[in-house]
Write a protein that holds these residues in place. Sequence first.
Motif, mmCIF file in Angstrom:
data_model
loop_
_atom_site.group_PDB
_atom_site.id
_atom_site.type_symbol
_atom_site.label_atom_id
_atom_site.label_comp_id
_atom_site.label_asym_id
_atom_site.label_seq_id
_atom_site.Cartn_x
_atom_site.Cartn_y
_atom_site.Cartn_z
ATOM 1 N N SER A 94 -3.307 -5.050 8.127
ATOM 2 C CA SER A 94 -3.477 -3.495 8.054
ATOM 3 C C SER A 94 -2.866 -3.197 6.492
ATOM 4 C CB SER A 94 -2.754 -2.716 8.965
ATOM 5 O OG SER A 94 -1.550 -2.796 9.041
ATOM 6 N N GLY A 95 -1.754 -3.712 6.260
ATOM 7 C CA GLY A 95 -1.029 -3.279 4.959
ATOM 8 C C GLY A 95 0.123 -2.393 5.159
ATOM 9 N N LEU A 96 0.358 -2.288 6.502
ATOM 10 C CA LEU A 96 1.344 -1.166 7.105
ATOM 11 C C LEU A 96 2.743 -2.025 6.587
ATOM 12 C CD1 LEU A 96 2.281 1.292 8.371
ATOM 13 C CD2 LEU A 96 2.288 0.139 10.367
ATOM 14 N N ILE A 97 2.996 -3.147 6.872
ATOM 15 C CA ILE A 97 4.365 -3.945 6.500
ATOM 16 C C ILE A 97 4.492 -3.743 4.962
ATOM 17 C CG2 ILE A 97 5.502 -6.104 6.590
ATOM 18 C CD1 ILE A 97 3.833 -6.899 8.882
ATOM 19 N N ASP A 98 3.560 -3.935 4.243
ATOM 20 C CA ASP A 98 3.791 -3.803 2.817
ATOM 21 C C ASP A 98 4.147 -2.411 2.475
ATOM 22 O OD1 ASP A 98 3.169 -6.433 2.322
ATOM 23 O OD2 ASP A 98 1.243 -6.357 1.636
ATOM 24 N N LEU A 99 3.407 -1.338 3.012
ATOM 25 C CA LEU A 99 3.762 -0.040 2.462
ATOM 26 C C LEU A 99 5.345 0.194 3.009
ATOM 27 C CD1 LEU A 99 0.598 1.875 3.638
ATOM 28 C CD2 LEU A 99 1.583 1.913 1.240
ATOM 29 N N ALA A 100 5.365 -0.080 4.288
ATOM 30 C CA ALA A 100 6.850 0.306 4.905
ATOM 31 C C ALA A 100 7.985 -0.484 4.109
ATOM 32 C CB ALA A 100 6.843 -0.195 6.268
ATOM 33 N N ALA A 101 7.653 -1.641 3.748
ATOM 34 C CA ALA A 101 8.717 -2.350 3.085
ATOM 35 C C ALA A 101 9.181 -1.867 1.794
ATOM 36 C CB ALA A 101 8.243 -3.893 2.852
ATOM 37 N N ASN A 102 8.557 -0.824 0.972
ATOM 38 C CA ASN A 102 9.057 -0.362 -0.103
ATOM 39 C C ASN A 102 10.191 0.796 0.131
ATOM 40 O OD1 ASN A 102 7.018 -1.140 -1.647
ATOM 41 N ND2 ASN A 102 5.507 0.087 -1.144
ATOM 42 N N ARG A 103 10.464 1.144 1.259
ATOM 43 C CA ARG A 103 11.488 2.086 1.799
ATOM 44 C C ARG A 103 12.439 1.643 2.932
ATOM 45 N NH1 ARG A 103 6.879 4.853 0.472
ATOM 46 N NH2 ARG A 103 6.397 5.666 2.558
ATOM 47 N N PHE A 104 12.004 0.687 3.864
ATOM 48 C CA PHE A 104 12.384 0.268 4.869
ATOM 49 C C PHE A 104 12.836 -1.337 5.085
ATOM 50 C CE2 PHE A 104 10.153 4.017 5.817
ATOM 51 C CZ PHE A 104 11.136 4.869 6.642
#
Length: 345
Positions: A94-104
């Motif tokens: 989905s791409g959610l892991i990559d998005l979230a890993a920028n801040r979390f």
Amino acid sequence: MELPRTRSPSLQSDYTTPLRRHPALAAFAGAASLLGAMAIVNGRVAKKAERDNPPRGQFLEIDGVRLHYVERGNGRPLVLLHGNGSMIQDFESSGLIDLAANRFRVIVFDRPGFGHSSRPRNVIWTPEAQADLFRKALDRLSVQRAIVLGHSWGAAVALALATRHPSFVEALVLASGYYFPTVRADAAASSMSSMRGMGDALSHTISPIVSRLLWPSMLRKMFGPRPVPDKFVGFPKELALRPSQMRASAAEATLMIPAAFESSKSYDQLKMPTIIIAGDEDRLIDINKQSVRLHGEITHSKLHRVAGAGHMIQQSATARLMAAIDEAAAATDIGGNAPHRFASA
């Protein structure tokens, strides 16, 4: 004088004669042979799927469970829990892991029986049992507080984690969840597949084949009314259709109603910031009977209805789900674990 030789019946004749005399026996033998062939083929396909999709993360041994997880990024811990029949690759594609890993600091688990995590038979894997398992796993990873996101069946586990270990859950994000008991045809249909013996037989023979045939229609129902996004091609279908995962899926479908009945008794005890998000055209779960009702039970929660979206909002509304995570994080910045009143959206 030489006596005439008598021809002894062949082994084939010994076998086929009773079958000709007893058609029911012949049918049973044929069915057994077919099921045996199915089991062999499904087993080989499952092993190939595991070779083609090796674990991408690491493993923890917790209470007899070999638990597979992926960890990425730095910052505040964010735990992602997938739905029934799914695995880490859902959030990954989905791409959610990559998005979230920028801040979390993102930690994503294969729940027991899914992906590359084992599912011992000596435990009934209720949301509460899984919550206790993940709490021990996160303690092993030196995580003392985290924002927890659960999708679908994973939302039930997230709620159980918040109820049983409230000091650990900093904030909740509940996506497309099933929270209150209702009549579910899929739960009734899965009951036989979840039984010992019968469930094993079905999951090794008929279930994977039927599921492959139904896969396109299943995706249309899960994603509808929106089309299945191209990025979902990264989801390993054959891993999801292994006999072991099919049986785990059937067990969780059967647990849905009793688990919701038990969990719904304690929703009003939750105090941490809570974001509830669901597609307003979800074809699997009636959001008015589930997400909207939960918003009424957790009075300080915020509800987001994603217009035109179905059940798989992590895939079809990834940016909206990421925004919900950021909103949960901001709420903890504002008020810690004190109830923070939101307005519906």
